[in-house]
Design an enzyme around this catalytic site. Structure first.
Site, PDB file in Angstrom:
ATOM      1  N   GLU A   1       0.812  -1.231   0.000  1.00 53.95           N
ATOM      2  CA  GLU A   1       0.000   0.000   0.000  1.00 53.95           C
ATOM      3  C   GLU A   1       0.842   1.276   0.000  1.00 53.95           C
ATOM      4  O   GLU A   1       0.828   2.020   0.966  1.00 53.95           O
ATOM      5  CB  GLU A   1      -0.877   0.042   1.254  1.00 53.95           C
ATOM      6  CG  GLU A   1      -1.688  -1.183   1.510  1.00 53.95           C
ATOM      7  CD  GLU A   1      -2.322  -1.174   2.896  1.00 53.95           C
ATOM      8  OE1 GLU A   1      -3.341  -1.842   3.069  1.00 53.95           O
ATOM      9  OE2 GLU A   1      -1.792  -0.500   3.807  1.00 53.95           O
TER      10      GLU A   1
ATOM     11  N   CYS B   1      -1.470  33.833   9.935  1.00 53.03           N
ATOM     12  CA  CYS B   1      -1.153  34.469  11.218  1.00 53.03           C
ATOM     13  C   CYS B   1      -0.769  33.450  12.281  1.00 53.03           C
ATOM     14  O   CYS B   1      -1.509  33.217  13.251  1.00 53.03           O
ATOM     15  CB  CYS B   1      -2.345  35.284  11.687  1.00 53.03           C
ATOM     16  SG  CYS B   1      -2.761  36.531  10.476  1.00 53.03           S
TER      17      CYS B   1
HETATM   18  C1  LIG Z   1      -0.804   5.985   5.379  1.00 52.57           C
HETATM   19  C2  LIG Z   1      -0.921   4.552   5.128  1.00 52.57           C
HETATM   20  C3  LIG Z   1      -0.236   3.974   4.046  1.00 52.57           C
HETATM   21  C4  LIG Z   1       0.667   4.750   3.129  1.00 52.57           C
HETATM   22  O1  LIG Z   1       1.816   5.222   3.762  1.00 52.57           O
HETATM   23  P1  LIG Z   1       3.007   5.816   2.900  1.00 52.57           P
HETATM   24  O2  LIG Z   1       4.055   6.098   3.889  1.00 52.57           O
HETATM   25  O3  LIG Z   1       2.513   7.066   2.241  1.00 52.57           O
HETATM   26  O4  LIG Z   1       3.415   4.795   1.905  1.00 52.57           O
HETATM   27  C5  LIG Z   1      -0.433   2.624   3.820  1.00 52.57           C
HETATM   28  N1  LIG Z   1      -1.231   1.874   4.599  1.00 52.57           N
HETATM   29  C6  LIG Z   1      -1.897   2.404   5.653  1.00 52.57           C
HETATM   30  C7  LIG Z   1      -2.775   1.540   6.462  1.00 52.57           C
HETATM   31  C8  LIG Z   1      -1.758   3.756   5.949  1.00 52.57           C
HETATM   32  O5  LIG Z   1      -2.412   4.259   6.997  1.00 52.57           O
END
Ligand SMILES: *Cc1c(COP(=O)(O)O)cnc(C)c1O
Length: 403
Positions: A261, A329
Site C-alpha cells: 500500500e 497568522c
Molecule cells: C498511510 C498509510 C499507508 C501509506 O503510507 P506511505 O508512507 O505514504 O506509503 C499505507 N497503509 C496504511 C494503512 C496507511 O495508513
C-alpha cells in the site's frame, strides 16, 4: 523535471501544485515489477494524494486503493478503481462507514481492534452478508522514522498485538458473518531502513503459518502496508527489489497474494508546490522571504518539521540565510528556517519540491484561504485537475444560514 513553472504560473496563477503523471506511472511500475514473481496487488494509499485524476491515473495502470475513510472508498470507486481492489483501513471506523463498505462489496475491511471486529460482525449480520476482513497486526517493531509517522509500536494506536490477533481470527472463523481473508501490518511512513520491515514481515508471516496450522485458516492476502521512503534531502533509500525480495523470502512456502500500500513512494516526488515571492524583510538581523503560499497549503514543515528542498526560479546569486514564511497568522507558518536563498524580488517564483504526497490532501481553509489549483502534467501537456477555490466556494455552506 523539465516543467515550465513560469508558463504554468501565467496560465493558472499561484500558488499551485503540479504533478508529473509519467513519474507516477514509473513509480507504480517499479514496485509492481519488483513483486512480479508472485501474485500481487499494489493498493495505492489514497490519503497521500486523493485527487480523482491522480487516483484514476493509477487505476488505469491496474492499481487498487487503500482507503482510510468511506469518503476515500467512494473517491476510489468514482475514479474507476474496481471494488475488488479496494481495502478499507483505519482505527476508528464509524458504523455507517462499515455498513456502506459492506454494501459496496469492496475487497476487504482491515480491522484494527476486537471491538471493531464485533461491530463488523453485527453489521454484517444485519445486512445478511459475509464480511471479508483482514486484521491489522501491530508487530511492536521500531520503524526508526519520525514519531508522528511511526505506527508499528505498541505505544502507537494502530493494529492489535499477536495474541489479540489470534483471538480475533478464532472469533472470525466461528462467526457466520465474517470471512477472515487477510492479514496486514504497516509499521510507519518514510521508512529508509529495511531491517525493521524485515523483522515485521517475518513476525507476521510466522503468524500466518501459525494460524494455518493451529486454526486451520488459510489466509489469501498478506498486506505489508506502505511506508517506503523517498528522497527529500539526501536520504539513502531502501532498494525496491531488495524490499520485495525480503517480503517474498518471508512468505516462502505460503500460497498467498502480496498486497502493498504505497502512498508517498508513488506520488511524493511526482509533485512540487509553486509559490510566488511577495516581499522580503529583515527583523533585527533575521531575513524573511514572504511568499503567497502558506501552512494551510502545505503543512508538513509546520507539522513534522519536515524538510523540503526549495529553489528560487532562475536565481542563484547573492545567497544568504533566511526563513521562508507564508501570510498565515501563525509563527508556525513556515516552509523552511535558516536556509540559504538568493536575494529575491516581488513575483519571483519559488519551487518547493517533494510535495506530491501529504501536500494538498492535508490542506485547509485556515484564514479563509481557498485551496490552490492542482495541475497534471502528462506527455509534456498540462491540464487542470482541480480548480482554485473561490471566496464563493468558501462560504457556500454557511451563507444560507446567515440571519
Ligand atoms: C498511510 C498509510 C499507508 C501509506 O503510507 P506511505 O508512507 O505514504 O506509503 C499505507 N497503509 C496504511 C494503512 C496507511 O495508513
Amino acid at each position: 523535471m523539465g516543467i515550465n513553472f513560469k508558463e504554468l504560473a501565467e496560465k493558472y496563477q499561484t500558488p499551485y501544485y503540479v504533478y508529473d503523471f509519467d513519474y507516477i506511472t514509473k513509480q507504480y511500475q517499479e514496485l509492481k515489477g519488483a513483486f512480479k514473481a508472485r501474485k500481487s496487488l499494489i493498493s495505492y494509499a489514497v490519503k497521500a494524494n486523493s485527487n480523482l485524476s491522480v487516483v484514476k491515473h493509477l487505476g488505469d495502470q491496474g492499481s487498487g486503493a487503500d482507503c482510510v475513510s468511506i469518503g476515500e472508498v467512494k473517491r476510489a470507486l468514482k475514479a474507476g478503481i474496481p471494488k475488488y481492489k479496494i481495502i478499507f483501513s483505519g482505527v476508528g471506523k464509524i458504523d455507517d462507514e462499515i455498513r456502506e463498505a459492506l454494501q459496496l462489496d469492496i475487497l476487504m475491511i482491515n480491522v484494527e481492534s476486537e471491538a471493531e471486529l464485533k461491530r463488523v460482525d453485527i453489521i454484517a449480520k444485519e445486512l445478511k452478508v459475509e464480511a471479508r476482513i483482514s486484521i491489522r497486526v501491530n508487530p511492536n517493531v521500531d520503524p526508526k522514522t519520525h514519531p508522528y509517522i511511526s505506527t508499528g509500536l505498541h505505544e502507537n494506536k494502530f493494529g492489535v498485538d499477536i495474541n489479540t490477533a489470534k483471538r480475533m481470527y478464532i472469533f472470525a472463523k466461528q462467526s457466520e458473518n465474517l470471512d477472515p481473508l487477510g492479514i496486514h501490518c504497516h509499521i510507519g511512513s518514510q521508512l529508509t531502513e529495511l531491517a525493521p520491515i524485515k523483522e515485521a514481515v517475518n513476525i507476521v508471516a510466522d503468524l500466518v503459518r501459525n494460524i494455518k496450522s493451529a486454526l486451520k485458516i488459510e489466509l489469501k492476502f498478506f498486506d505489508v502496508g506502505g511506508g517506503l521512503g523517498i528522497v527529500y534531502d539526501d536520504e539513502k533509500l531502501i532498494d525496491t527489489y531488495e524490499y520485495a525480495q525480503t517480503v517474498l523470502d518471508a512468505l516462502f512456502g505460503l500460497d498467498i497474494t502480496v498486497v502493498c500500500e504505497p502512498g508517498r513512494f508513488i506520488v511524493g516526488n511526482s509533485g512540487v508546490f509553486v509559490t510566488k515571492v511577495l516581499y522580503e524583510k529583515v527583523n533585527g538581523s533575521k531575513r524573511f522571504v514572504i511568499v503567497d503560499g502558506a501552512m494551510n497549503d502545505l503543512i508538513r514543515p509546520s507539522l513534522y518539521d519536515a524538510y523540503h528542498k526549495i529553489e528560487v526560479l532562475d536565481k542563484n546569486e547573492n545567497k544568504s540565510d533566511c526563513n521562508v514564511v507564508g501570510p498565515v497568522c501563525e509563527s508556525g507558518d513556515f516552509f523552511a528556517k535558516n536556509i540559504e536563498l538568493p536575494q529575491t524580488e516581488h513575483n519571483d517564483l519559488m519551487v518547493i519540491y517533494s510535495a506530491g504526497a501529504y501536500g494538498f490532501t492535508m490542506a485547509s481553509n485556515y484564514n479563509t484561504r481557498g485551496k490552490v489549483a492542482e495541475i497534471a502534467l502528462e506527455n509534456g501537456k498540462d491540464r487542470l485537475i482541480r480548480r482554485r477555490e473561490t471566496f464563493e466556494d468558501l462560504i457556500a455552506l454557511e451563507e444560507e444560514y446567515l440571519k
